[in-house]
Write a protein that holds these residues in place. Structure first.
Motif: not given
Length: 141
Positions: A56-57, A64-65, A71-72
């Motif tokens: 989270a930090f 990466g998210f 990509a989605w």
């Protein structure tokens, strides 16, 4: 370190509430509360909380998210374009699909002569419903 402390405190509070609930003779509810209270403790013991806290930090994890989100979006946009092109291609052909074997003859495709009108189907002979009518009359319908 802070996340582990919070999860441990939540587990201890949940087990205290479960003990009070069991003291009031509500054993099934106490068992359910104890089960929920032990989940954060188990997550701390397996290291999942530390992994989630680090993720989270972490700026690299958020990057990466972002890459996964891009990509989605690319997958969705290419799928939408393929659908639009597929619809346009079918409209250009007049709703016909390409034959599986282009060199096959027309009768083998089940289309008969291309210019001929389809043969009208002969009407089926009227079925005899006298037995059904007798059953209905017998029951007063």
């Amino acid at each position: 370190m802070l996340a582990e402390t919070i999860c441990s405190a939540v587990a201890a509070a949940g087990l205290g509430i479960a003990a009070i609930t069991a003291y009031r003779k509500r054993y099934r509810a106490a068992a359910r509360i104890a089960a929920y209270a032990l989940v954060p403790l188990g997550l701390v013991m397996t290291g999942a909380v530390q992994w989630a806290f680090d993720t989270a930090f972490s700026p690299m994890a958020w990057a990466g998210f972002g890459v996964l989100g891009a990509a989605w979006l690319l997958f969705l946009s290419t799928r939408a374009v393929d659908r639009r092109r597929g619809d346009r291609k079918a409209a250009d052909q007049g709703g016909r699909q390409d034959p599986v074997a282009p060199a096959a003859s027309a009768p083998s495709l089940g289309q008969g002569q291309r210019g001929a009108a389809p043969k009208p189907k002969t009407a089926a002979p009227a079925e005899d419903f006298s037995d059904i009518e007798a059953i209905l009359k017998k029951h007063g319908i």
